[in-house]
Motif scaffolding. Structure first.
Motif, PDB file in Angstrom:
ATOM      1  N   VAL A 150       1.704 -26.676 -16.154  1.00  0.00           N
ATOM      2  CA  VAL A 150       0.331 -26.232 -15.930  1.00  0.00           C
ATOM      3  C   VAL A 150       0.293 -24.806 -15.394  1.00  0.00           C
ATOM      4  O   VAL A 150      -0.574 -24.010 -15.774  1.00  0.00           O
ATOM      5  N   ASN A 151       1.227 -24.466 -14.550  1.00  0.00           N
ATOM      6  CA  ASN A 151       1.192 -23.148 -13.912  1.00  0.00           C
ATOM      7  C   ASN A 151       1.854 -22.041 -14.728  1.00  0.00           C
ATOM      8  O   ASN A 151       1.558 -20.861 -14.512  1.00  0.00           O
ATOM      9  N   ILE A 159      -3.159 -24.861 -24.851  1.00  0.00           N
ATOM     10  CA  ILE A 159      -4.219 -25.374 -25.727  1.00  0.00           C
ATOM     11  C   ILE A 159      -3.646 -26.352 -26.741  1.00  0.00           C
ATOM     12  O   ILE A 159      -4.211 -27.428 -26.986  1.00  0.00           O
ATOM     13  N   ARG A 160      -2.501 -26.009 -27.347  1.00  0.00           N
ATOM     14  CA  ARG A 160      -1.890 -26.883 -28.346  1.00  0.00           C
ATOM     15  C   ARG A 160      -1.400 -28.188 -27.728  1.00  0.00           C
ATOM     16  O   ARG A 160      -1.563 -29.264 -28.308  1.00  0.00           O
ATOM     17  N   VAL A 161      -0.802 -28.100 -26.554  1.00  0.00           N
ATOM     18  CA  VAL A 161      -0.318 -29.312 -25.886  1.00  0.00           C
ATOM     19  C   VAL A 161      -1.478 -30.259 -25.599  1.00  0.00           C
ATOM     20  O   VAL A 161      -1.427 -31.456 -25.923  1.00  0.00           O
ATOM     21  N   ILE A 162      -2.546 -29.741 -24.994  1.00  0.00           N
ATOM     22  CA  ILE A 162      -3.683 -30.587 -24.624  1.00  0.00           C
ATOM     23  C   ILE A 162      -4.412 -31.080 -25.874  1.00  0.00           C
ATOM     24  O   ILE A 162      -4.835 -32.234 -25.944  1.00  0.00           O
ATOM     25  N   VAL A 174     -10.590 -26.383 -21.509  1.00  0.00           N
ATOM     26  CA  VAL A 174      -9.780 -26.885 -20.396  1.00  0.00           C
ATOM     27  C   VAL A 174      -8.638 -25.917 -20.098  1.00  0.00           C
ATOM     28  O   VAL A 174      -8.383 -25.563 -18.937  1.00  0.00           O
ATOM     29  N   ALA A 175      -7.939 -25.477 -21.132  1.00  0.00           N
ATOM     30  CA  ALA A 175      -6.790 -24.591 -20.927  1.00  0.00           C
ATOM     31  C   ALA A 175      -7.201 -23.258 -20.309  1.00  0.00           C
ATOM     32  O   ALA A 175      -6.515 -22.736 -19.413  1.00  0.00           O
ATOM     33  N   THR A 216      -6.126 -34.949 -20.897  1.00  0.00           N
ATOM     34  CA  THR A 216      -5.240 -33.865 -20.462  1.00  0.00           C
ATOM     35  C   THR A 216      -4.037 -34.412 -19.720  1.00  0.00           C
ATOM     36  O   THR A 216      -2.901 -33.949 -19.922  1.00  0.00           O
ATOM     37  N   PHE A 217      -4.246 -35.394 -18.858  1.00  0.00           N
ATOM     38  CA  PHE A 217      -3.118 -35.990 -18.136  1.00  0.00           C
ATOM     39  C   PHE A 217      -2.173 -36.694 -19.108  1.00  0.00           C
ATOM     40  O   PHE A 217      -0.950 -36.645 -18.945  1.00  0.00           O
ATOM     41  N   GLN A 218      -2.727 -37.353 -20.116  1.00  0.00           N
ATOM     42  CA  GLN A 218      -1.882 -37.974 -21.138  1.00  0.00           C
ATOM     43  C   GLN A 218      -1.027 -36.914 -21.826  1.00  0.00           C
ATOM     44  O   GLN A 218       0.189 -37.102 -22.019  1.00  0.00           O
TER      45      GLN A 218
END
Length: 346
Positions: A150-151, A159-162, A174-175, A216-218
């Motif tokens: 995250v940091n 963006i791609r991960v979420i 979100v990103a 997002t946590f998933q």
């Protein structure tokens, strides 16, 4: 051999444990464990499946990447009196673990691809947005954490991960919100991130019971632990280690996992190569599995009433043929291509 009496499977595996194994009776039905059979439980967790398999007389190789699960399973190892070998490691390496345990072929492989409720229940593990804790999410308790991702992950990759792993439609919003916030102060806790996401996405009246941070946590959990890579690699490993007639049973909890499982079994059970009146039928390699479940098996209402985790569970199963195992391209199997981060992703 371990003796547990004649209790039904759910009672045998559940007991006082916090983790209730999902679709247990269905897992046993499709695995068909018997005395003398060897089964790999690739996601040992609290030992729910393993305990029930032992009660049916099977020998079990249990695998778990979580040190807490390995430590917690030692009592069951002692009770099993040689019928349970418990191995610390990743289920993607289940072939190597089975061979190192003395088995060049096994009769069954079972994988519960979801995160353990034990991990979710422990705030210090950082998996849950319902309890404040460090933003961790590492099943192996080693390597880069969710806070590191995250940091430090570039916003385009975040963006791609979420978006891909969380299937979050508003991943860009979100990103970018995360990126703005982390420039002022690095994220450390789960609620800190969850509260930010809630401010960005708001609460939907139609989905009031679903927290806006869920997707997002998933995504972060899947990325940090390489869960989709693990699942795809484990399918190939199971294909190599199962004896002819051996059974593969997989329980998944979200569409990304289930898509990989479904695609793998459809490919490995295919006997015809399509074609049309204009094109000849393409040759296909011999099928390495027979499909045992025509469609995904889901939990009955009685189970979902007592175990909400079962509501999203889907079980698929196949039986190994005598055809030789094939090479597996994990990306063709459905694993998204993502930027690597400190050895993650890729």
């Amino acid at each position: 051999m371990m003796a547990l009496g004649d209790r039904d499977a759910v009672s045998a595996a559940g007991g006082p444990e916090r983790h209730v194994p999902v679709l247990l009776n269905e897992v046993l039905e499709w695995l068909a464990p018997q005395p003398g059979k060897v089964v790999v439980d690739g996601t040992f967790g609290a030992g729910g499946y393993s305990r029930a398999l032992l009660a049916r007389g099977a020998k079990v190789v249990g695998i778990d990447r979580d040190p807490d699960a390995i430590a917690g399973g030692q009592e069951l190892v002692r009770e099993a009196d040689g019928d349970l070998i418990l191995v610390p490691g990743q289920f993607a390496d289940l072939e190597q673990h089975a061979r190192a345990s003395g088995f060049d072929g096994v009769d069954g492989v079972v994988l519960d691809l979801g995160v353990s409720s034990m991990q979710l229940d422990e705030a210090e593990r950082g998996f849950s947005f319902l309890r404040d804790g460090p933003l961790d999410m590492r099943m192996e308790q080693a390597g880069p954490s969710a806070a590191d991702v995250v940091n430090e992950l570039p916003v385009r990759d975040l963006i791609r991960v979420i978006g891909l792993l969380g299937e979050e439609k508003r991943a860009t919003s979100v990103a970018h919100a995360i990126d703005r916030a982390r420039q002022e102060k690095p994220f450390e806790g789960t609620l800190e991130l969850a509260n930010l996401i809630e401010k960005v996405l708001g609460r939907s009246p139609k989905k009031a019971q679903i927290h806006p941070a869920t997707r997002t946590f998933q995504a972060l959990r899947i990325y940090v632990n390489g869960e989709l890579h693990q699942a795809a690699e484990a399918l190939g490993a199971a294909e190599r280690i199962l004896k002819p007639g051996g059974r593969l049973v997989l329980v998944s909890f979200h569409s990304l996992e289930d898509r990989i499982v479904k695609r793998f079994l459809q490919d490995r059970t295919k006997t015809r190569g399509g074609g049309s009146r204009h094109m000849p039928e393409a040759e296909v390699p011999p099928a390495t599995f027979e499909m045992l479940t025509r469609k995904a098996v889901e939990a009955a209402a009685g189970e979902t009433d007592v175990n909400p985790r079962a509501r999203s569970a889907k079980l698929r199963a196949g039986r190994r043929t005598e055809a030789p195992a094939r090479d597996l391209d994990i990306h063709e199997a459905g694993v998204p291509r993502l930027a690597a981060f400190h050895g993650l992703g890729g």
